[in-house]
Design a protein around this motif. Structure first.
Motif, PDB file in Angstrom:
ATOM      1  N   ILE A 177      -2.401   1.928   7.532  1.00  0.00           N
ATOM      2  CA  ILE A 177      -1.776   2.830   6.558  1.00  0.00           C
ATOM      3  C   ILE A 177      -0.673   2.093   5.806  1.00  0.00           C
ATOM      4  CG2 ILE A 177      -0.488   4.972   6.203  1.00  0.00           C
ATOM      5  CD1 ILE A 177      -1.899   6.186   8.580  1.00  0.00           C
TER       6      ILE A 177
ATOM      7  N   SER B 248      -0.442   1.666   1.874  1.00  0.00           N
ATOM      8  CA  SER B 248       0.773   2.008   1.146  1.00  0.00           C
ATOM      9  C   SER B 248       1.177   0.882   0.201  1.00  0.00           C
ATOM     10  CB  SER B 248       1.902   2.287   2.160  1.00  0.00           C
ATOM     11  OG  SER B 248       3.167   2.377   1.547  1.00  0.00           O
TER      12      SER B 248
ATOM     13  N   ASP C 124       2.762   5.608   7.516  1.00  0.00           N
ATOM     14  CA  ASP C 124       2.942   4.305   6.878  1.00  0.00           C
ATOM     15  C   ASP C 124       3.918   3.415   7.647  1.00  0.00           C
ATOM     16  OD1 ASP C 124       5.070   5.909   6.200  1.00  0.00           O
ATOM     17  OD2 ASP C 124       4.783   5.763   4.035  1.00  0.00           O
TER      18      ASP C 124
ATOM     19  N   ASP D  32      -1.893   9.012   5.637  1.00  0.00           N
ATOM     20  CA  ASP D  32      -0.452   9.222   5.697  1.00  0.00           C
ATOM     21  C   ASP D  32      -0.111  10.630   5.215  1.00  0.00           C
ATOM     22  OD1 ASP D  32       2.316   8.276   6.031  1.00  0.00           O
ATOM     23  OD2 ASP D  32       2.417   8.576   3.867  1.00  0.00           O
TER      24      ASP D  32
ATOM     25  N   ASP E  44      -3.247   5.761   1.964  1.00  0.00           N
ATOM     26  CA  ASP E  44      -1.966   6.261   1.457  1.00  0.00           C
ATOM     27  C   ASP E  44      -2.020   6.318  -0.057  1.00  0.00           C
ATOM     28  OD1 ASP E  44       0.586   7.276   1.542  1.00  0.00           O
ATOM     29  OD2 ASP E  44       1.556   5.419   2.205  1.00  0.00           O
TER      30      ASP E  44
END
Length: 201
Positions: A138, A142, A132, A114, A22
Protein backbone atom coordinates in the motif's frame (compact mmCIF):
# COMPACT_ATOMS: atom_id res chain seq x y z
CA UNK A 1 -14.44 -4.96 6.42
CA UNK A 2 -11.49 -3.17 8.01
CA UNK A 3 -8.92 -4.23 10.54
CA UNK A 4 -8.40 -2.25 13.73
CA UNK A 5 -4.89 -1.02 14.40
CA UNK A 6 -4.52 -3.37 17.36
CA UNK A 7 -5.60 -6.46 15.42
CA UNK A 8 -3.53 -5.78 12.32
CA UNK A 9 -0.81 -8.24 11.33
CA UNK A 10 0.56 -9.27 7.94
CA UNK A 11 0.73 -12.86 9.23
CA UNK A 12 -2.95 -13.20 8.41
CA UNK A 13 -2.16 -12.86 4.69
CA UNK A 14 0.39 -15.66 4.34
CA UNK A 15 0.01 -17.40 0.99
CA UNK A 16 -1.87 -14.52 -0.65
CA UNK A 17 -0.64 -12.66 -3.72
CA UNK A 18 -1.40 -9.18 -2.44
CA UNK A 19 -1.78 -5.96 -4.34
CA UNK A 20 -1.67 -2.78 -2.32
CA UNK A 21 -3.95 0.03 -3.48
CA UNK A 22 -4.08 3.75 -2.66
CA UNK A 23 -5.22 7.01 -4.22
CA UNK A 24 -3.96 10.57 -4.41
CA UNK A 25 -5.85 13.78 -4.98
CA UNK A 26 -9.16 13.65 -3.14
CA UNK A 27 -8.76 17.13 -1.67
CA UNK A 28 -7.64 19.28 -4.62
CA UNK A 29 -9.96 21.63 -6.47
CA UNK A 30 -8.42 20.78 -9.85
CA UNK A 31 -7.12 17.81 -11.79
CA UNK A 32 -8.00 14.11 -11.70
CA UNK A 33 -7.94 11.76 -8.74
CA UNK A 34 -5.37 9.03 -9.33
CA UNK A 35 -4.92 5.56 -7.88
CA UNK A 36 -2.20 2.94 -8.04
CA UNK A 37 -2.07 -0.81 -7.45
CA UNK A 38 1.21 -2.59 -6.71
CA UNK A 39 2.20 -6.23 -6.27
CA UNK A 40 5.63 -6.29 -4.64
CA UNK A 41 8.19 -9.01 -5.26
CA UNK A 42 9.30 -10.66 -1.97
CA UNK A 43 12.61 -11.47 -3.66
CA UNK A 44 13.27 -7.74 -4.18
CA UNK A 45 12.35 -5.84 -1.00
CA UNK A 46 12.43 -2.05 -1.33
CA UNK A 47 13.82 -0.13 1.63
CA UNK A 48 12.16 3.07 2.83
CA UNK A 49 8.57 2.42 1.77
CA UNK A 50 6.05 4.39 3.84
CA UNK A 51 3.08 6.72 3.48
CA UNK A 52 3.95 9.04 0.56
CA UNK A 53 2.83 12.09 2.58
CA UNK A 54 5.68 11.43 5.03
CA UNK A 55 8.35 11.42 2.30
CA UNK A 56 10.03 14.30 0.50
CA UNK A 57 9.26 14.78 -3.18
CA UNK A 58 12.81 13.73 -4.07
CA UNK A 59 12.54 10.55 -2.00
CA UNK A 60 9.15 9.70 -3.54
CA UNK A 61 10.58 10.10 -7.03
CA UNK A 62 13.50 7.79 -6.26
CA UNK A 63 11.26 5.16 -4.66
CA UNK A 64 8.83 5.32 -7.59
CA UNK A 65 11.66 4.32 -9.92
CA UNK A 66 12.54 1.38 -7.67
CA UNK A 67 8.94 0.26 -7.35
CA UNK A 68 8.43 0.26 -11.12
CA UNK A 69 11.70 -1.64 -11.58
CA UNK A 70 11.29 -4.34 -8.93
CA UNK A 71 7.53 -4.86 -8.40
CA UNK A 72 5.93 -7.97 -9.87
CA UNK A 73 3.25 -5.68 -11.31
CA UNK A 74 2.04 -2.11 -10.97
CA UNK A 75 -0.57 0.11 -12.59
CA UNK A 76 -1.85 3.67 -12.28
CA UNK A 77 -5.35 4.83 -13.21
CA UNK A 78 -7.51 7.89 -12.75
CA UNK A 79 -10.91 9.47 -12.71
CA UNK A 80 -11.32 12.79 -14.47
CA UNK A 81 -12.67 16.04 -13.05
CA UNK A 82 -15.88 15.42 -14.99
CA UNK A 83 -16.31 11.98 -13.43
CA UNK A 84 -15.64 13.41 -9.98
CA UNK A 85 -18.38 15.99 -10.51
CA UNK A 86 -20.79 13.35 -11.80
CA UNK A 87 -20.39 10.60 -9.20
CA UNK A 88 -18.68 12.41 -6.24
CA UNK A 89 -15.08 12.17 -5.07
CA UNK A 90 -15.52 9.05 -2.92
CA UNK A 91 -17.01 7.02 -5.76
CA UNK A 92 -14.46 8.44 -8.21
CA UNK A 93 -11.61 7.42 -5.89
CA UNK A 94 -12.98 3.90 -5.59
CA UNK A 95 -13.46 3.70 -9.37
CA UNK A 96 -9.87 4.84 -9.99
CA UNK A 97 -8.70 2.14 -7.56
CA UNK A 98 -10.70 -0.53 -9.39
CA UNK A 99 -9.31 0.62 -12.72
CA UNK A 100 -5.75 0.38 -11.37
CA UNK A 101 -6.32 -3.14 -10.02
CA UNK A 102 -7.90 -4.28 -13.29
CA UNK A 103 -4.94 -2.88 -15.25
CA UNK A 104 -2.38 -5.05 -13.43
CA UNK A 105 -0.49 -7.47 -15.67
CA UNK A 106 -0.51 -10.04 -12.85
CA UNK A 107 -3.76 -11.08 -11.16
CA UNK A 108 -3.57 -10.87 -7.35
CA UNK A 109 -5.58 -13.06 -4.97
CA UNK A 110 -6.35 -10.17 -2.61
CA UNK A 111 -6.40 -6.38 -2.74
CA UNK A 112 -5.52 -4.46 0.41
CA UNK A 113 -7.02 -0.99 0.15
CA UNK A 114 -5.89 2.05 2.12
CA UNK A 115 -8.78 3.52 4.08
CA UNK A 116 -12.14 2.16 5.22
CA UNK A 117 -13.91 1.47 1.92
CA UNK A 118 -13.31 -1.03 -0.89
CA UNK A 119 -14.27 -0.67 -4.55
CA UNK A 120 -16.95 -3.05 -5.78
CA UNK A 121 -15.26 -5.74 -7.89
CA UNK A 122 -14.90 -9.49 -8.22
CA UNK A 123 -11.47 -9.64 -6.57
CA UNK A 124 -11.47 -10.12 -2.79
CA UNK A 125 -10.56 -6.89 -1.05
CA UNK A 126 -10.03 -5.65 2.46
CA UNK A 127 -9.77 -2.08 3.71
CA UNK A 128 -6.89 -1.24 6.04
CA UNK A 129 -7.19 2.03 7.95
CA UNK A 130 -3.85 3.88 7.71
CA UNK A 131 -2.67 1.01 5.54
CA UNK A 132 -0.14 3.21 3.77
CA UNK A 133 1.99 3.05 6.93
CA UNK A 134 1.33 -0.64 7.72
CA UNK A 135 1.49 -2.55 4.43
CA UNK A 136 4.52 -2.14 2.15
CA UNK A 137 2.46 -2.75 -1.00
CA UNK A 138 0.00 0.00 0.00
CA UNK A 139 2.91 2.33 0.75
CA UNK A 140 4.26 1.59 -2.74
CA UNK A 141 0.84 2.31 -4.27
CA UNK A 142 0.64 5.55 -2.29
CA UNK A 143 4.00 6.64 -3.72
CA UNK A 144 3.09 5.77 -7.32
CA UNK A 145 -0.30 7.49 -7.11
CA UNK A 146 1.21 10.64 -5.59
CA UNK A 147 4.14 10.90 -8.02
CA UNK A 148 1.87 10.22 -11.01
CA UNK A 149 -0.57 12.90 -9.93
CA UNK A 150 2.18 15.46 -9.25
CA UNK A 151 3.55 14.77 -12.74
CA UNK A 152 0.09 15.24 -14.25
CA UNK A 153 -0.38 18.56 -12.46
CA UNK A 154 3.01 19.74 -13.70
CA UNK A 155 1.80 18.98 -17.23
CA UNK A 156 -1.50 20.77 -16.62
CA UNK A 157 0.44 23.79 -15.34
CA UNK A 158 1.92 24.19 -18.83
CA UNK A 159 -1.61 24.36 -20.25
CA UNK A 160 -3.08 26.54 -17.47
CA UNK A 161 -0.08 28.53 -16.12
CA UNK A 162 -2.24 31.25 -14.50
CA UNK A 163 -3.20 28.99 -11.60
CA UNK A 164 0.33 28.03 -10.40
CA UNK A 165 -0.61 24.35 -10.37
CA UNK A 166 3.07 23.42 -10.21
CA UNK A 167 3.22 24.96 -6.74
CA UNK A 168 0.05 23.74 -5.02
CA UNK A 169 -0.89 20.73 -7.21
CA UNK A 170 -4.53 21.83 -7.24
CA UNK A 171 -5.02 21.94 -3.46
CA UNK A 172 -7.09 24.84 -2.05
CA UNK A 173 -4.17 26.99 -0.90
CA UNK A 174 -4.46 30.75 -0.49
CA UNK A 175 -2.49 31.18 -3.74
CA UNK A 176 -4.77 28.83 -5.66
CA UNK A 177 -7.94 30.47 -4.35
CA UNK A 178 -6.57 33.91 -5.22
CA UNK A 179 -5.73 32.79 -8.77
CA UNK A 180 -9.17 31.19 -9.10
CA UNK A 181 -10.85 34.46 -8.17
CA UNK A 182 -8.59 36.38 -10.55
CA UNK A 183 -8.80 34.09 -13.60
CA UNK A 184 -12.08 32.22 -13.10
CA UNK A 185 -12.84 28.52 -13.35
CA UNK A 186 -10.92 26.43 -15.89
CA UNK A 187 -12.01 23.16 -17.57
CA UNK A 188 -9.87 21.15 -15.12
CA UNK A 189 -11.48 22.55 -11.98
CA UNK A 190 -13.91 20.35 -10.03
CA UNK A 191 -17.17 22.22 -10.32
CA UNK A 192 -18.85 20.27 -7.51
CA UNK A 193 -16.31 21.52 -4.94
CA UNK A 194 -17.59 24.42 -2.83
CA UNK A 195 -14.92 27.08 -3.60
CA UNK A 196 -15.28 26.42 -7.34
CA UNK A 197 -19.06 26.12 -7.23
CA UNK A 198 -19.27 29.49 -5.44
CA UNK A 199 -17.43 31.20 -8.30
CA UNK A 200 -19.78 29.73 -10.87
CA UNK A 201 -22.88 31.25 -9.26
Amino acid sequence: MSKTELAFSMDAYAGELICGVDEAGRGPLAGPVMAAAVILDPAHPIAGLRDSKKLSEAKRDLLAIEIKKYALAWAVAECSEQEIDEINILQASLLAMRRAIEALAVTPTLALIDGNRCPVMQLRAEAIVKGDDKVAAISAASILAKTARDHRLAELHLVYPHYALDQHKGYPTALHLARLREHGVSPIHRKSYAPVKALLK
